[in-house]
Motif scaffolding. Sequence first.
Motif, mmCIF file in Angstrom:
data_model
loop_
_atom_site.group_PDB
_atom_site.id
_atom_site.type_symbol
_atom_site.label_atom_id
_atom_site.label_comp_id
_atom_site.label_asym_id
_atom_site.label_seq_id
_atom_site.Cartn_x
_atom_site.Cartn_y
_atom_site.Cartn_z
ATOM 1 N N ARG A 74 0.836 -1.214 0.000
ATOM 2 C CA ARG A 74 0.000 0.000 0.000
ATOM 3 C C ARG A 74 0.862 1.252 0.000
ATOM 4 O O ARG A 74 0.496 2.268 -0.586
ATOM 5 C CB ARG A 74 -0.916 0.019 1.234
ATOM 6 N N SER A 75 2.008 1.189 0.682
ATOM 7 C CA SER A 75 2.815 2.412 0.832
ATOM 8 C C SER A 75 3.671 2.685 -0.412
ATOM 9 O O SER A 75 3.637 3.786 -0.953
ATOM 10 C CB SER A 75 3.629 2.287 2.117
ATOM 11 N N LEU A 76 4.428 1.710 -0.855
ATOM 12 C CA LEU A 76 5.246 1.894 -2.075
ATOM 13 C C LEU A 76 5.537 0.516 -2.640
ATOM 14 O O LEU A 76 6.358 -0.227 -2.111
ATOM 15 C CB LEU A 76 6.564 2.614 -1.751
ATOM 16 N N LEU A 77 4.851 0.188 -3.717
ATOM 17 C CA LEU A 77 4.943 -1.164 -4.287
ATOM 18 C C LEU A 77 6.314 -1.413 -4.904
ATOM 19 O O LEU A 77 6.930 -2.439 -4.689
ATOM 20 C CB LEU A 77 3.855 -1.326 -5.350
ATOM 21 N N PHE A 78 6.786 -0.465 -5.681
ATOM 22 C CA PHE A 78 8.065 -0.682 -6.352
ATOM 23 C C PHE A 78 8.735 0.636 -6.698
ATOM 24 O O PHE A 78 8.066 1.629 -6.997
ATOM 25 C CB PHE A 78 7.888 -1.519 -7.638
#
Length: 392
Positions: A74-78
């Motif tokens: 949810r916060s930073l996938l990639f």
Amino acid sequence: MSPTAIAANTTARAPDDHLAPVYAQFALDIVDASGVHLHTRDGRRVLDLYGGHAVAALGYGHPRWLAALETQARSLLFQSNAVPLDVLVRAATRLTRFAGLGLDTVFFANTGAEANENALKLALKSTGRRKVVAIEGSFHGRTAAAGAVTWGAASKWYGFPQTPFDVEFVPRGDLAAIARVVADDTATVIVEPVQGVAGAVDLGAAFLSALRARCNETGALLIFDEVQCGMGRTGQPFAANLYGVTPDLLTTAKALGAGFPCAALLLSAPLAAQLKTDDLGTTFGGGPLACAMVEAVVDIIESENLLDNVRRLSAQMRETCIVGPVVAMQGAGFLAGLRTRRPARDVQRELLARDILTGTSGDPHVVRILAPFVLDTSHIAQLAATLAALPS
Ligand SMILES: Cc1ncc(COP(=O)(O)O)c(C=O)c1O
């Protein structure tokens, strides 16, 4: 993983499933899993002592593992390695502290073979030599360099017209051969401290110390491939800790993400000091999701005392499971080999028929146990009772 190692007790696949027909498969129709059990379409609940080739170290659906995955997704996938991210630093710091070996620089990769490929490349480049020494029975992966140092690959599946460097193999336990084969032209020695695919073969402190000493004498670098035996599987963070022998490079994967695909190469300070921009690289390796999972796995292993659990339960297994067709046990911790009087594939099939999944190995008389670290005593008791009821 060598298909031959799991070829026993397999089922024929439908000819039109669109999958490359390269894997032998268990006769098991799994729909889902939870804890340490697999659930089949026909309603069976199978105790998984094989863990998907040693990957499922925390079993299935561990709440903290799932929470870490969701939070990071949810916060930073990639993002690529071209941007600095805290989660990468946290994962590398946590992993090197867990190892406690003084190998304090990490290159994250995706698979065991890729980690080994990079380890070999660095060792060859750093020494400027072209010979690599490996150990008979070894398995290091399917890529050009990793396959080149895998015992028997050339005759079975290697496929490349030549290896990328010269390779010589040392027989297991042969101290005289170490002195003869590891020489001033050797760039590196690569070894699994406990061989996995070979059948949980513990190479032992004396052999590993002799490799370390001979590498020191000749200027060769020592690589420990802990893709299968590392990350707590022996009851210590790494087999290097178990045997008190520190390599110059150490690779790990499988249990590292406990189901999230990732791998790592740990480096000594002198090797790390030689690295410069562009020497190594990967798109997916060390992505934020993978690093969040590495951080979570180390955290779970440490906070739930899972190394202690592996040590206690593997001792229980040694005390109670040499029964029925089992005549001895080998390996270390939860990389265990049950040596069987009868062919291992028959014993494996009989265990599976009684709802216990185990693996076979390169040794036709070894059933391989790669159990999740979250097992409890009742599961070992179930294995012991089931083995005891089998024909010897
Ligand atoms: C000791 C060892 N090294 C390397 C590998 C290759 O890892 P991967 O299949 O992730 O490339 C394996 C896989 O079984 C292994 O057991």
